[in-house]
Scaffold this active site. Structure first.
Site, PDB file in Angstrom:
ATOM      1  N   ASN A 390      45.758  37.840  41.910  1.00  0.00           N
ATOM      2  CA  ASN A 390      45.578  38.567  40.667  1.00  0.00           C
ATOM      3  C   ASN A 390      44.917  39.904  40.971  1.00  0.00           C
ATOM      4  O   ASN A 390      43.842  39.951  41.567  1.00  0.00           O
ATOM      5  CB  ASN A 390      44.670  37.754  39.731  1.00  0.00           C
ATOM      6  CG  ASN A 390      44.418  38.447  38.410  1.00  0.00           C
ATOM      7  OD1 ASN A 390      45.328  38.583  37.592  1.00  0.00           O
ATOM      8  ND2 ASN A 390      43.192  38.907  38.203  1.00  0.00           N
ATOM      9  N   GLU A 391      45.575  40.983  40.594  1.00  0.00           N
ATOM     10  CA  GLU A 391      45.015  42.336  40.693  1.00  0.00           C
ATOM     11  C   GLU A 391      44.272  42.558  42.014  1.00  0.00           C
ATOM     12  O   GLU A 391      43.055  42.824  42.026  1.00  0.00           O
ATOM     13  CB  GLU A 391      44.069  42.577  39.519  1.00  0.00           C
ATOM     14  CG  GLU A 391      44.743  42.386  38.178  1.00  0.00           C
ATOM     15  CD  GLU A 391      43.799  42.541  36.996  1.00  0.00           C
ATOM     16  OE1 GLU A 391      42.580  42.613  37.216  1.00  0.00           O
ATOM     17  OE2 GLU A 391      44.281  42.598  35.860  1.00  0.00           O
TER      18      GLU A 391
HETATM   19  C1  BGC Z   1      41.699  40.058  34.678  1.00  0.00           C
HETATM   20  C2  BGC Z   1      41.148  39.012  33.749  1.00  0.00           C
HETATM   21  C3  BGC Z   1      40.180  39.652  32.789  1.00  0.00           C
HETATM   22  C4  BGC Z   1      40.931  40.676  31.969  1.00  0.00           C
HETATM   23  C5  BGC Z   1      40.081  41.378  30.929  1.00  0.00           C
HETATM   24  C6  BGC Z   1      42.060  41.333  33.983  1.00  0.00           C
HETATM   25  O1  BGC Z   1      41.696  42.379  34.791  1.00  0.00           O
HETATM   26  O2  BGC Z   1      42.761  39.531  35.393  1.00  0.00           O
HETATM   27  O3  BGC Z   1      40.575  38.006  34.500  1.00  0.00           O
HETATM   28  O4  BGC Z   1      39.573  38.727  31.980  1.00  0.00           O
HETATM   29  O5  BGC Z   1      41.421  41.663  32.832  1.00  0.00           O
HETATM   30  O6  BGC Z   1      39.064  42.093  31.508  1.00  0.00           O
END
Ligand code: BGC
Length: 670
Positions: A390-391
């Site tokens: 993720n990211e």
């Molecule tokens: C992330 C989440 C986070 C959301 C809101 C995203 O960058 O993957 O885990 O809760 O943004 O900040």
């Protein structure tokens, strides 16, 4: 049944059994040889790189590659280069090559196994053809020649003469030897230089396991091994494909709540977050309820992550309870018609993983591959959409540069080493998942946004890492430079774009079957980053991001996250409601689809309020949950009905659009 028939059947079974045993014995042997050859060709590549870097003229080439980097990174590399003893590395790479040569020979099939010809063919098939790859061809000579000596020795000792394998190997040796005879030493250096320029497209700083600086060279040669894996062709097209995914997104750490010994638990327990995790949104106990809520909105997809520490709480020990939990979760999704979209690393991993060396260690990479292997075998039949990380750049920046997230390092050099490791791990995971799950689509999802540079206009970059982190040093020049460098690495390597990026390029990414994007807001630069309820909402940028990501990666786009926060349910100062947010963003996505950009689905962040990496104040949920009081009641916000209406209509209708406009303050929507 008559006796002769029985006997014939028995002998037939015996024959099949022998075949089966032969297959079982030979198949792993072949897999071993393939693996050893993979390692040999990687080591050969490294050896050639060090051969080149040991040349007195190598410095100018290094400088040329260094100049592609931003100043901070370039200086880091120059510094490392000064300390690097190329001749020592050359000696080590030669030793490594020799070790691998011994390994290949030690597992080469025995004289009477009948598999020797095929094994020899496997080796010969590895040798590339053509003058441009002469250094590589030459690198196979010692392996072939030792093999020939071994075969000759065995032949001399055996009673029955069988020179078939030798007859395969000898011409290959003769051919390379003939080339060597025609090439002078000076020409050989020239060919090595040419090989290096063609194959080594980047030079990056990295930390070795012992902490001493070494170079990691990346180039086209590293990707060929995994490049031709089967990837199911994906639906692309316009308008929305029949099975468009409408979903909700969450992540294990933020939603589940049951402890698992992960890095964020350590980080929060050490008092480095505003609030402790507690039981988060208690998804662990209430997941059936949340799946019902998702299905009740008419959705057909649910995204969450697998918590590694739940599967493997101690290194090497698999917890059947943890494994069972995700089976129940994915079964629950399937039962309700929800397509699981599963992330492997959503900012968390077990604390023991840090103890064994973390991402920038060989032990770490091996442990991760094992985890990927286990979960893709376990859940492959239930999960088709996988996201490895993720990211990634957000985690690299927040967790390794700014120290604002777990594991909390402030070490740009380590950040780059971990980036390298993630690139490698993504490729390995891509391969492992495809091997275990033949219907898999594998990708990663990136944090995207619109960046407004004063009067210069908007830009969209691949890495917008520090956005979540708050604090003024987030915009420090060094961090931005690291960001750019991280971006370059991901672009060049994970994406492995062939033929360059840009709207004109038709080539597609090798390690991404689709591309996941998370879109939230607009950032004005220069400027600090703000809390989520103050993020500037800018739906038009969503269209641009979808277009750009498709143009960059040339694979269909999956919106893995898109959402809006309030602060503890207080109305937002800018007047945006989640209903309007949903309508205005889905409308932009529809524009993109109408204009021909393939979008696989829209997955809203999030199904419920949850633990927002340090605090419960930012509320992103379609269903609100007061996680602090631990009653965990799910209360629908008005956005639930709006999302349901959008899904039912297959998109935003003119009525919905008219009913939920952007607030006046946010400017005119396209
Ligand atoms: C992330 C989440 C986070 C959301 C809101 C995203 O960058 O993957 O885990 O809760 O943004 O900040």
């Amino acid at each position: 049944m008559s006796i002769p028939v029985c006997r014939r059947m028995a002998s037939c079974w015996r024959f099949l059994a022998v075949l089966w045993i032969a297959f079982c014995v030979s198949a792993p042997a072949f897999a071993d040889i393939r693996d050893a050859l993979d390692r040999y060709s990687d080591a050969l590549r490294r050896h050639l790189v060090w051969q080149f870097l040991s040349l007195p003229t190598a410095g100018s080439q290094v400088e040329r590659l260094v100049r592609c980097h931003t100043k901070t990174v370039a200086d880091l590399i120059r510094n490392q280069w000064r300390q690097t003893k190329a001749s020592e590395h050359l000696r080590r790479s030669a030793d490594e090559l020799e070790r691998l040569q011994t390994l290949v020979l030690s597992i080469f099939p025995a004289p009477n196994s009948g598999m020797r010809d095929d094994a020899a063919r496997l080796i010969i098939a590895r040798i590339p053809e053509g003058a441009g790859v002469f250094p590589v061809r030459r690198g196979y000579l010692p392996l072939l020649e030792s093999l020939r000596s071994r075969l000759q020795h065995q032949e001399a000792q055996s009673e029955r003469s069988d020179t078939r394998t030798l007859d395969l190997v000898a011409p290959a040796i003769a051919k390379i030897r003939a080339e060597c005879a025609q090439i002078s030493q000076a020409e050989e250096v020239g060919l090595l230089q040419a090989w290096f320029s063609r194959n080594c497209v980047a030079i990056e700083p990295a930390l070795s396991e012992s902490g001493s600086p070494i170079f990691v060279i990346s180039g086209a040669g590293t990707v060929s091994k995994n490049g031709n894996l089967p990837g199911k062709p994906l639906p692309t097209g316009n308008p929305i494909p029949k099975k468009f995914l409408w979903g909700v997104s969450t992540s294990s750490q933020q939603w589940e709540g049951k402890r698992h010994g992960g890095i964020w638990e350590t980080f929060a327990d050490a008092g480095r977050t505003e609030e402790k995790i507690g039981r988060a949104a208690n998804g662990y106990e209430l997941f059936e309820k949340d799946l019902d809520l998702a299905a009740g909105m008419g959705l057909n997809a649910f995204r969450t992550s697998i918590e590694w520490g739940r599967i493997e709480p101690e290194q090497g020990k698999i917890d059947p309870e943890g494994v069972k939990f995700y089976h129940r979760l994915f079964d629950g999704m399937r039962k309700r018609g929800l397509e699981p979209v599963v992330t492997l690393v959503h900012f968390t991993w077990p604390q023991w993983f840090e103890k064994i060396g973390g991402w920038d260690s060989e032990a770490g990479v091996r442990a991760f591959c094992r985890f990927v292997d286990i979960v893709s075998r376990e859940y492959g039949s239930k999960v088709d959409f996988w996201l490895t990380y993720n990211e990634p750049p957000v985690e690299i920046i927040a967790g390794y540069v700014l120290g604002a997230s777990a594991p909390g390092y402030r070490n740009p050099l380590k950040a780059l080493a971990v980036t390298r490791a993630w690139i490698r791990c993504h490729k390995l995971a891509y391969r492992i998942i495809h091997e275990n799950d033949t219907t898999a689509y594998v990708s990663w999802n990136n944090y995207t946004g619109t960046y407004r540079l004063g009067s210069l206009g908007d830009i969209h970059v691949l890495v917008e890492g520090a956005a979540n982190q708050g604090g003024s040093d987030a915009s420090a020049a060094g961090v931005l430079e690291t960001l750019t460098s991280v971006e370059n690495q991901w672009m060049k390597e994970v994406a492995s774009i062939e033929g360059g990026r840009g709207a004109g390029s038709r080539s597609r990414s090798k390690y991404l079957d689709y591309i996941g994007i998370d879109y939230y807001a607009l950032w004005r630069l220069p400027g600090g980053f703000t809390k989520p309820h103050l993020w500037e909402i800018h739906p038009e940028g969503f269209y641009d991001v979808i277009r750009n990501y498709y143009n960059w990666f040339r694979v269909p786009v999956l919106v893995a996250e898109n959402g809006m926060a309030s602060c503890d349910l207080a109305p937002r100062q800018d007047g945006w409601t989640r209903e309007a947010f949903l309508v205005q963003h889905v409308k932009q996505m529809q524009r993109a689809i109408r204009d021909g950009y393939p979008v696989l689905g829209y997955i809203h962040w999030s199904i419920t309020d949850n633990w927002e990496w340090g605090s419960f104040a930012p509320r992103f949920g379609l269903y609100s949950v007061d996680c602090r009081n631990e009653r965990f009641e799910r209360v629908p916000t008005p956005s639930v009905d709006v999302y349901r209406a959008i899904v039912r209509a297959g998109g935003v209708t003119p009525e919905l659009e008219a009913r939920y406009p952007a607030p006046i303050s946010s400017g005119k929507a396209r």
